[in-house]
Enzyme design. Structure first.
Site, PDB file in Angstrom:
ATOM      1  N   SER A  51     -13.872  12.869 -29.048  1.00  0.00           N
ATOM      2  CA  SER A  51     -12.849  12.650 -27.892  1.00  0.00           C
ATOM      3  C   SER A  51     -12.257  13.394 -26.186  1.00  0.00           C
ATOM      4  O   SER A  51     -11.073  13.344 -25.275  1.00  0.00           O
ATOM      5  CB  SER A  51     -11.430  13.059 -29.009  1.00  0.00           C
ATOM      6  OG  SER A  51     -11.625  13.123 -30.341  1.00  0.00           O
ATOM      7  N   GLU A  94     -12.102   3.274 -25.912  1.00  0.00           N
ATOM      8  CA  GLU A  94     -11.553   3.601 -25.072  1.00  0.00           C
ATOM      9  C   GLU A  94     -14.026   3.492 -25.059  1.00  0.00           C
ATOM     10  O   GLU A  94     -14.281   5.203 -25.148  1.00  0.00           O
ATOM     11  CB  GLU A  94     -11.631   4.914 -24.899  1.00  0.00           C
ATOM     12  CG  GLU A  94      -9.753   5.604 -24.021  1.00  0.00           C
ATOM     13  CD  GLU A  94      -9.901   7.405 -23.384  1.00  0.00           C
ATOM     14  OE1 GLU A  94     -10.200   7.799 -24.806  1.00  0.00           O
ATOM     15  OE2 GLU A  94      -9.008   6.942 -22.993  1.00  0.00           O
ATOM     16  N   ASN A 136      -6.850  11.519 -23.439  1.00  0.00           N
ATOM     17  CA  ASN A 136      -6.343  13.100 -24.522  1.00  0.00           C
ATOM     18  C   ASN A 136      -5.950  13.527 -23.294  1.00  0.00           C
ATOM     19  O   ASN A 136      -5.817  14.416 -23.194  1.00  0.00           O
ATOM     20  CB  ASN A 136      -7.604  12.772 -25.160  1.00  0.00           C
ATOM     21  CG  ASN A 136      -7.456  12.535 -26.200  1.00  0.00           C
ATOM     22  OD1 ASN A 136      -6.195  12.097 -26.611  1.00  0.00           O
ATOM     23  ND2 ASN A 136      -8.831  12.794 -27.404  1.00  0.00           N
TER      24      ASN A 136
END
Ligand code: T1G
Length: 696
Positions: free
Chosen positions: A409, A442, A480
């Site tokens: 992430s 992503e 994020n």
């Protein structure tokens, strides 16, 4: 190549639309259709057949024309010309006859379709309603309830269902559309069938209670909060039973125009094109070869790993799922079975489909079983050391040309790639939990990632029905990285005077799917707490951004999992309630950090959180982490619960006016400090240009 051609074949006038890629009803198509029907009125034809070249019958109005002033003939007028034809008009459907395309078919006297055809009225997905007679004709053929469901869900239905509803008359049994449609038209003529105007029908109302429409509006109110098109659809369909056709059409037109000029529709049309634009990688040639992905490996049988594995199994691609030991693997496979069985129980899947998908997933505890996979995705613990070990192993066992992907992430894909001798094959594929449901993917291109690996990942995303967005490497990539600043501003608002329920309500009333503190409690406060313990004080940064969360965790309040976090939770019902103990903790931390508390308005909270997202978005653009502003909107709408009817953070900035956005950020810089409120220089440049244009 003209968009519409007309030919007389024996005694049938054939109108063919050819406007790639989806035969959208551009001005040329509307004009050509109307002229062709008018021509057929005076020639030797006995009937008229409308069909399309290419992959689909007309798939709707040309959405790209909506921003321009409408040009005659308008769609409702084309429908009137068709419906008032003195000779029977037949539509032959294939592909996806949607929106205005299906409304064209509804204005015809008869409709036939190949078995694989789908029909639908998806205008609601663009913040619109069927504005060319669909709200008046569909109920006349299918009844109110079926027509409502079609328009409120916006989802297509198959040819056989459409026939059961009365929306089409005949499912063609031959693959050759034109020939089988011509045979159908000849059969109608042989049976003496003439024009049959849909508008002349009346709507069946015997199954409707007096309060049906009000009850229906109440039933959809929660999920359509802030949006206007849904209730307009209900009103137009109610008009189809209470008003003569012409008056119903006037009601529909007025409601359609209100929707078409609404900011919600503009936002949804922006997202429609943005998600398609995001699939295109400007810097990579279109003809870049794609690697063949026949078999996939996934490492990690936890929630993420299983979700990722499901995406490929659901697309019919065999998956090998690896875990460190048999117990962990058995747990993962059992979890997968539970998810598939749950979908069957809810009627979202069939037992046969679930069994097929499960049969495509093989478990293993040996890396050697990855020797023939074309793509491996690791979803292991978010630690750089662990990930480097994994990639070192993959480098040993995977065949040449296999793509090695990390689902990390935040972590640096460049550093992960250094653990291999093949950095050109390493890429980030960041899925969002639950990975088999969330649409966003992503795709993180590292410095040495090869172009064909990026191109292959983009194509693979389409195969597993994800919305891909390309990102370059930075901490948190696009979503994020923005979320981190958003949550930092949430913490500061808490310290300065807001409370969890006020912040969550302010953002949810505005349209966010969930409030930030509800999300934190759901995810568990201990995860980021543990990650923070690995950082130095300097790396942790501003204590205002994490002290409340630390104190909550140290007080044993980890969120829903401990029935207490930012809220208290009923252990039985999971019901969330405000907790005075949290107020006390917030006040204590504020005092410790010398933050003077004072009330914040909902509007200030919303503005600060939105501008934080916008400013970080422009910094991401400025650094070349994202290709375009609309890509950032796709990330936030498809991965973070930002309402699509608000178009995404960057769309909102344009709607507000970049000069006003910059002014507000600069005002916050004065009152809240430069640390978090220094504007992106790209935003400054664009705002200056916007001001010049505004002044010009
Ligand atoms: N108008 C303009 N362009 C369109 C378009 C449309 N309606 N539909 C698709 N495109 C473009 C799209 O941007 C892309 O462009 C290319 O076609 C291929 O699309 C009066 C007011 C039909 C199921 O909402 O659902 O009618 O990126 O990648 O995956 O009541 O397109 O190649 O440059 O999506 O095979 C109602 C919208 C309009 C249907 C095909 N109709 N389209 O999917 O291809 S409002 C819709 C779709 C209306 C009336 C109202 C899908 C598709 P590019 P694609 P696909």
């Amino acid at each position: 190549m003209s968009a519409v051609t007309y030919e007389l074949l024996e005694d049938i006038g054939i109108i063919t639309v050819n406007n790639p890629p989806v035969n959208a009803l551009s001005h040329a198509v509307r004009d050509g259709l109307q002229k062709a029907v008018q021509t057929a009125q005076t020639d030797d034809s006995k009937a008229i057949l409308i069909l399309c070249e290419g992959k689909t019958f007309i798939a709707g109005a040309d959405i790209s024309e909506f921003g321009q002033p409408p040009k005659a003939p308008l769609l409702p007028d084309v429908m009137t010309t068709i419906e008032q034809s003195q000779k029977p008009v037949v539509a032959a459907l294939h592909g996806t006859a949607l929106g205005g395309g299906f409304e064209i078919a509804l204005s015809c006297h008869y409709r036939c379709a190949v078995p694989s055809a789908k029909v639908g009225l998806p205008e609601i997905k663009l913040g619109l309603l069927p504005g060319a007679g669909g709200t008046q004709r569909a109920p006349r053929l299918a009844g109110v309830k079926n027509a409502l469901d079609l328009m409120i869900s916006g989802n297509p239905i198959g040819a056989n269902t459409a026939k059961d509803y009365g929306l089409i008359d005949h499912v063609l049994d031959a693959a050759d559309l034109k020939q089988s449609a011509l045979s159908y038209v000849k059969e109608l003529l042989a049976n003496g069938k003439g024009p049959r105007m849909t508008s002349a029908l009346t709507v069946e109302t015997s199954d409707l209670e007096d309060t049906f429409f009000d009850d229906y509006k109440k039933s959809i109110a929660k999920k359509t909060k802030n949006q206007i098109a849904h209730n307009h659809i209900v009103d137009c369909i109610e008009a189809s039973i209470k008003l003569p056709f012409e008056d119903g059409m006037k009601k529909e037109r007025a409601c359609f125009l209100e929707c078409r000029t609404s900011s919600q529709s503009k936002a949804l049309r922006h997202i429609f094109f943005a998600e398609r634009q995001a699939r295109k990688v400007e810097a990579i040639p279109k003809e870049t070869p794609i690697r063949d992905i026949q078999r996939v490996g996934v490492i990690g049988g936890g929630l993420m790993g299983c979700g990722i594995a499901m995406n490929f199994a659901n697309a019919g691609i065999p998956v090998t799922l690896l875990e460190i030991n048999q117990d962990a693997l058995d747990k993962g496979l059992k979890g997968l079975e539970k998810i598939y069985q749950g979908a069957v129980k809810k009627g979202k899947s069939t037992q046969e489909a679930a069994d097929k998908c499960l049969s495509l997933i093989t478990g293993t505890t040996h890396y050697d079983d990855f020797s023939d996979v074309d793509l491996v995705i690791e979803a292991v613990f978010e630690s750089m050391d662990v990930k480097k070990q994994v990639f070192g192993k993959l480098d040993e066992v995977c065949k040449d040309g296999a793509i090695l992907a990390s689902n990390t992430s935040y972590l640096d894909i460049n550093e992960i790639a250094q653990a291999t001798k093949r950095p050109q094959d390493v890429i980030g594929l960041h899925f969002f939990s639950p990975a088999h449901i969330m649409k966003l993917l992503e795709i993180v291109q590292a410095d040495k990632t090869a172009d064909d690996v990026v191109a292959t990942s983009m194509k693979m995303a389409a195969q597993i029905k994800k919305n891909p967005v390309l990102a370059k490497v930075c901490y948190g990539f696009i979503g994020n990285r923005m979320l981190r600043q958003y949550l930092r501003e949430v913490q500061i608002c808490l310290l300065e005077g807001a409370l969890p329920q006020q912040i969550d309500k302010a953002m949810m009333d505005w349209g966010m799917a969930m409030g930030p503190l509800m999300v934190a409690d759901m995810a568990g406060l201990d995860i980021s707490y543990k990650a923070r313990q690995e950082l130095t004080l300097e790396q942790k940064g501003d204590p205002r951004s994490y002290r409340i969360a630390d104190v909550l965790v140290e007080a044993g309040r980890l969120g829903q999992k401990t029935n207490a976090g930012y809220y208290a939770y009923d252990p039985e019902t999971r019901q969330r309630t405000e907790d005075p103990a949290v107020v006390e903790i917030i006040e204590r931390v504020a005092a410790d950090l010398n933050v003077k508390r004072a009330p914040l308005s909902d509007d200030e909270i919303r503005t600060r959180l939105l501008l934080t997202l916008i400013n970080e978005g422009y910094k991401i653009l400025e650094e070349g982490i994202a290709q375009r502003a609309s890509d950032i909107d796709v990330v936030y709408c498809f991965g973070y619960g930002f309402p699509s009817y608000r178009g995404g953070p960057m769309f909102q900035a344009e709607e507000m006016g970049l000069d006003k956005v910059l002014d507000q950020i600069n005002a916050y810089k004065e009152t809240l400090g430069a640390q978090y409120w220094t504007a992106s220089s790209l935003l400054e440049d664009l705002a200056a240009k916007a001001k010049e244009q505004g002044a010009a």
